[in-house]
Write a protein that holds these residues in place. Structure first.
Motif, PDB file in Angstrom:
ATOM      1  N   GLN A  35       9.632  13.672  12.723  1.00 34.13           N
ATOM      2  CA  GLN A  35      10.249  12.350  12.858  1.00 34.13           C
ATOM      3  C   GLN A  35       9.209  11.281  12.520  1.00 34.13           C
ATOM      4  O   GLN A  35       8.037  11.410  12.858  1.00 34.13           O
ATOM      5  N   VAL A  36       9.678  10.223  11.834  1.00 34.76           N
ATOM      6  CA  VAL A  36       8.779   9.116  11.481  1.00 34.76           C
ATOM      7  C   VAL A  36       8.268   8.431  12.743  1.00 34.76           C
ATOM      8  O   VAL A  36       9.039   8.158  13.673  1.00 34.76           O
ATOM      9  N   ALA A  37       6.943   8.188  12.763  1.00 36.62           N
ATOM     10  CA  ALA A  37       6.340   7.501  13.918  1.00 36.62           C
ATOM     11  C   ALA A  37       5.732   6.152  13.519  1.00 36.62           C
ATOM     12  O   ALA A  37       5.460   5.318  14.373  1.00 36.62           O
ATOM     13  N   GLY A  38       5.536   5.941  12.210  1.00 38.60           N
ATOM     14  CA  GLY A  38       4.954   4.682  11.753  1.00 38.60           C
ATOM     15  C   GLY A  38       4.215   4.865  10.455  1.00 38.60           C
ATOM     16  O   GLY A  38       4.473   5.817   9.709  1.00 38.60           O
ATOM     17  N   LEU A  39       3.264   3.976  10.200  1.00 32.27           N
ATOM     18  CA  LEU A  39       2.455   4.129   8.983  1.00 32.27           C
ATOM     19  C   LEU A  39       1.102   3.455   9.152  1.00 32.27           C
ATOM     20  O   LEU A  39       0.887   2.675  10.086  1.00 32.27           O
ATOM     21  N   ILE A  40       0.223   3.796   8.224  1.00 26.90           N
ATOM     22  CA  ILE A  40      -1.089   3.145   8.168  1.00 26.90           C
ATOM     23  C   ILE A  40      -1.118   2.294   6.896  1.00 26.90           C
ATOM     24  O   ILE A  40      -0.775   2.765   5.805  1.00 26.90           O
ATOM     25  N   ALA A  41      -1.510   1.034   7.048  1.00 32.36           N
ATOM     26  CA  ALA A  41      -1.626   0.120   5.904  1.00 32.36           C
ATOM     27  C   ALA A  41      -2.917  -0.681   6.047  1.00 32.36           C
ATOM     28  O   ALA A  41      -3.186  -1.237   7.116  1.00 32.36           O
ATOM     29  N   ASN A  42      -3.683  -0.706   4.979  1.00 28.87           N
ATOM     30  CA  ASN A  42      -4.995  -1.386   4.988  1.00 28.87           C
ATOM     31  C   ASN A  42      -5.832  -0.990   6.208  1.00 28.87           C
ATOM     32  O   ASN A  42      -6.519  -1.811   6.815  1.00 28.87           O
ATOM     33  N   GLY A  43      -5.741   0.306   6.585  1.00 25.67           N
ATOM     34  CA  GLY A  43      -6.539   0.833   7.687  1.00 25.67           C
ATOM     35  C   GLY A  43      -5.985   0.572   9.071  1.00 25.67           C
ATOM     36  O   GLY A  43      -6.529   1.059  10.067  1.00 25.67           O
ATOM     37  N   HIS A  44      -4.863  -0.172   9.156  1.00 25.42           N
ATOM     38  CA  HIS A  44      -4.266  -0.464  10.461  1.00 25.42           C
ATOM     39  C   HIS A  44      -3.059   0.432  10.707  1.00 25.42           C
ATOM     40  O   HIS A  44      -2.293   0.716   9.786  1.00 25.42           O
ATOM     41  N   LYS A  45      -2.894   0.820  11.965  1.00 29.06           N
ATOM     42  CA  LYS A  45      -1.767   1.681  12.341  1.00 29.06           C
ATOM     43  C   LYS A  45      -0.613   0.821  12.872  1.00 29.06           C
ATOM     44  O   LYS A  45      -0.812  -0.087  13.669  1.00 29.06           O
ATOM     45  N   TYR A  46       0.603   1.126  12.373  1.00 28.95           N
ATOM     46  CA  TYR A  46       1.809   0.415  12.815  1.00 28.95           C
ATOM     47  C   TYR A  46       2.824   1.448  13.304  1.00 28.95           C
ATOM     48  O   TYR A  46       2.964   2.513  12.695  1.00 28.95           O
ATOM     49  N   SER A  47       3.535   1.117  14.370  1.00 20.16           N
ATOM     50  CA  SER A  47       4.558   2.022  14.903  1.00 20.16           C
ATOM     51  C   SER A  47       5.948   1.583  14.435  1.00 20.16           C
ATOM     52  O   SER A  47       6.319   0.414  14.586  1.00 20.16           O
ATOM     53  N   PHE A  48       6.692   2.529  13.875  1.00 18.42           N
ATOM     54  CA  PHE A  48       8.080   2.285  13.448  1.00 18.42           C
ATOM     55  C   PHE A  48       8.891   3.544  13.704  1.00 18.42           C
ATOM     56  O   PHE A  48       8.344   4.652  13.653  1.00 18.42           O
ATOM     57  N   ASP A  49      10.202   3.371  13.908  1.00 20.47           N
ATOM     58  CA  ASP A  49      11.034   4.574  14.050  1.00 20.47           C
ATOM     59  C   ASP A  49      11.740   4.929  12.741  1.00 20.47           C
ATOM     60  O   ASP A  49      12.368   5.981  12.628  1.00 20.47           O
ATOM     61  N   SER A  50      11.655   4.051  11.730  1.00 21.73           N
ATOM     62  CA  SER A  50      12.195   4.344  10.396  1.00 21.73           C
ATOM     63  C   SER A  50      11.264   3.759   9.339  1.00 21.73           C
ATOM     64  O   SER A  50      10.712   2.677   9.533  1.00 21.73           O
ATOM     65  N   VAL A  51      11.133   4.480   8.233  1.00 23.23           N
ATOM     66  CA  VAL A  51      10.384   3.974   7.074  1.00 23.23           C
ATOM     67  C   VAL A  51      11.215   4.239   5.820  1.00 23.23           C
ATOM     68  O   VAL A  51      11.726   5.347   5.634  1.00 23.23           O
ATOM     69  N   SER A  73      16.038  11.344   4.480  1.00 20.95           N
ATOM     70  CA  SER A  73      15.465  12.660   4.247  1.00 20.95           C
ATOM     71  C   SER A  73      16.164  13.707   5.110  1.00 20.95           C
ATOM     72  O   SER A  73      16.468  13.461   6.276  1.00 20.95           O
ATOM     73  N   LYS A  74      16.401  14.873   4.520  1.00 19.89           N
ATOM     74  CA  LYS A  74      16.940  15.999   5.298  1.00 19.89           C
ATOM     75  C   LYS A  74      15.820  16.713   6.051  1.00 19.89           C
ATOM     76  O   LYS A  74      16.076  17.530   6.922  1.00 19.89           O
ATOM     77  N   LEU A  75      14.567  16.386   5.701  1.00 22.34           N
ATOM     78  CA  LEU A  75      13.422  17.089   6.272  1.00 22.34           C
ATOM     79  C   LEU A  75      12.768  16.323   7.414  1.00 22.34           C
ATOM     80  O   LEU A  75      12.224  16.935   8.339  1.00 22.34           O
ATOM     81  N   VAL A  76      12.785  14.993   7.329  1.00 21.03           N
ATOM     82  CA  VAL A  76      12.108  14.153   8.315  1.00 21.03           C
ATOM     83  C   VAL A  76      13.054  13.058   8.795  1.00 21.03           C
ATOM     84  O   VAL A  76      13.507  12.239   7.996  1.00 21.03           O
ATOM     85  N   LYS A  77      13.360  13.056  10.080  1.00 19.93           N
ATOM     86  CA  LYS A  77      14.270  12.030  10.619  1.00 19.93           C
ATOM     87  C   LYS A  77      13.591  10.656  10.536  1.00 19.93           C
ATOM     88  O   LYS A  77      12.420  10.507  10.818  1.00 19.93           O
ATOM     89  N   GLY A  78      14.372   9.660  10.105  1.00 19.02           N
ATOM     90  CA  GLY A  78      13.842   8.303  10.028  1.00 19.02           C
ATOM     91  C   GLY A  78      13.122   7.976   8.730  1.00 19.02           C
ATOM     92  O   GLY A  78      12.612   6.865   8.575  1.00 19.02           O
ATOM     93  N   LEU A  79      13.080   8.939   7.795  1.00 19.64           N
ATOM     94  CA  LEU A  79      12.452   8.685   6.491  1.00 19.64           C
ATOM     95  C   LEU A  79      13.556   8.495   5.454  1.00 19.64           C
ATOM     96  O   LEU A  79      14.444   9.348   5.307  1.00 19.64           O
ATOM     97  N   TYR A  80      13.519   7.373   4.753  1.00 18.78           N
ATOM     98  CA  TYR A  80      14.562   7.023   3.782  1.00 18.78           C
ATOM     99  C   TYR A  80      13.941   6.751   2.419  1.00 18.78           C
ATOM    100  O   TYR A  80      12.771   6.419   2.306  1.00 18.78           O
TER     101      TYR A  80
END
Length: 398
Positions: free
Chosen positions: A126-142, A357-364
């Motif tokens: 399941q999607v938990a977030g992303l890293i951008a420019n070295g910073h961590k962000y929490s999201f339930d969908s990407v 995504s059929k493989l990862v929940k919250g990934l579009y």
């Protein structure tokens, strides 16, 4: 489009843009005019999708061509319809479309960050977030809307495929589509810069006709380009394995019999001239030496032969070449020069009714990163907008 739709439906949305401004690639589409969509029904639309058309049913039903036109007009962009049902902003300015989308995102409260996404964080499938420019962000969908690998200077350098692969997705081989074509024959370099209008272009694959269309083409130092050629390139799929030939009918409005009469009339006018000096009324000046040279090689017609000595057999060879000006496909130009990318995230691994995504929940996924591509005429942008809208809707529901 995806960010604005999610926010419109009540989600808290952050849009990550690695360029210094939004819409860099969109701003150069359609030679800066932006062919927004194509005013045709869904069946005709899908017949113009070269790869995986059925996958797009849900997206096009959620956000149809009419919906797309209404969307931009409601944001203040006047539209117009041109030949082939192609829809453009009335201003002929792609920046009007870019500005409308920026407005859509802004009025719905999208949080914009100019930062490069580096990694999508996934926990327990399941999607938990992303890293951008070295910073961590929490999201339930990407939603990954990074485009393909054509025109990398605009930011579409393929990093979305890396994210998809890391999430376990299979990437269908990437190839150029809507791309100029390199030709084996050397005469193209001599014709560089020559534009042919109102001609008919055919593509043959192992002597079987697979494409024909009227329009305009351009000779370049490496081969051929222009609207007809870009459309034709979408039909050439196995360039390394198959034998492809391009045939140009230089006089599609005339039958062979009519053309022969026309040539007889021209020859009567130029009866005391050499053959090489008798074609000014029939062909562009730049094409004549090449045309005459081909006939010297294939039909043994001497360029210095007097018109009144040309035989009927030789005349029919001239007609034949006018109707069958053939070239051999060597290869596509590099993918960086293509308008769109063929290939991408395997549609079998994406829920077509959600773009999830059929493989990862919250990934579009939305747009060119998916393995769908269409011919020229506004179809590819409509696909991007429709899949973006559908992905945005479903991502907002979590």
């Amino acid at each position: 489009m995806a960010a604005g739709e999610s926010a419109r439906l009540g989600a808290e949305v952050t849009l990550f843009e690695k360029n210094e401004k939004l819409g860099k690639k969109l701003a150069i589409t359609g030679k800066g005019r932006c062919n927004v969509t194509n005013l045709c029904d869904i069946n005709e639309f899908l017949s113009n999708v070269a790869t995986n058309p059925k996958f797009l049913y849900s997206a096009l039903n959620y956000f149809s061509v009419r919906d797309c036109m209404d969307f931009f007009e409601n944001l203040g962009v006047k539209l117009k319809i041109e030949r082939g049902k192609r829809v453009f902003p009335a201003s002929d300015n792609a920046f009007d479309i870019v500005d409308a989308l920026k407005k859509f995102a802004k009025i719905n409260g999208v949080n914009l960050k100019f930062a490069k996404a580096e990694k999508i964080l996934i926990e327990h499938n399941q999607v938990a977030g992303l890293i951008a420019n070295g910073h961590k962000y929490s999201f339930d969908s990407v939603i990954i809307c990074t485009g393909g690998v054509s025109y990398p200077g605009t930011g579409s350098d393929g990093d979305g495929y890396k994210f998809a692969k890391e999430a376990g997705h299979h990437i269908i081989d990437l190839k150029p589509s809507l791309v100029p074509i390199e030709i084996k024959e050397k005469f193209c370099a001599d014709l560089m810069g020559l534009s042919l209008k109102n001609i008919k272009l055919y593509v043959y694959e192992n002597n079987k006709k697979i494409f024909e269309e009227m329009g305009e083409m351009l000779f370049t130092h490496f081969g051929i380009s222009g609207p007809l050629v870009l459309s034709a390139s979408s039909h050439i799929r196995k360039i390394d394995e198959q034998n492809y030939k391009i045939r140009v009918d230089l006089k599609p409005a005339l039958s062979e019999e009519q053309l022969d009469k026309r040539i007889l009339s021209d020859f009567d006018k130029y009866k005391n001239k050499n053959f090489s000096n008798s074609l000014d009324d029939l062909l562009p000046k730049k094409l004549i030496p090449v045309f005459v040279g081909i006939l010297a090689d294939t039909a043994n017609i001497n360029p210095d032969k007097k018109i009144n000595e040309i035989t009927k057999t030789e005349r029919l060879e001239i007609v034949k070449l006018l109707k069958n000006f053939d070239m051999t496909v060597k290869r596509f130009r590099p993918i960086e020069e293509a308008i769109i990318t063929c290939g991408g995230v395997d549609t079998k691994e994406i829920l077509s009714n959600k773009m999830e995504s059929k493989l990862v929940k919250g990934l579009y996924f939305a747009g060119e990163i998916i393995d769908v591509d269409a011919y020229t005429g506004g179809f590819n942008l409509q696909i991007a907008f429709a899949t973006g809208k559908l992905a945005g809707k479903n991502a907002s529901e979590g």
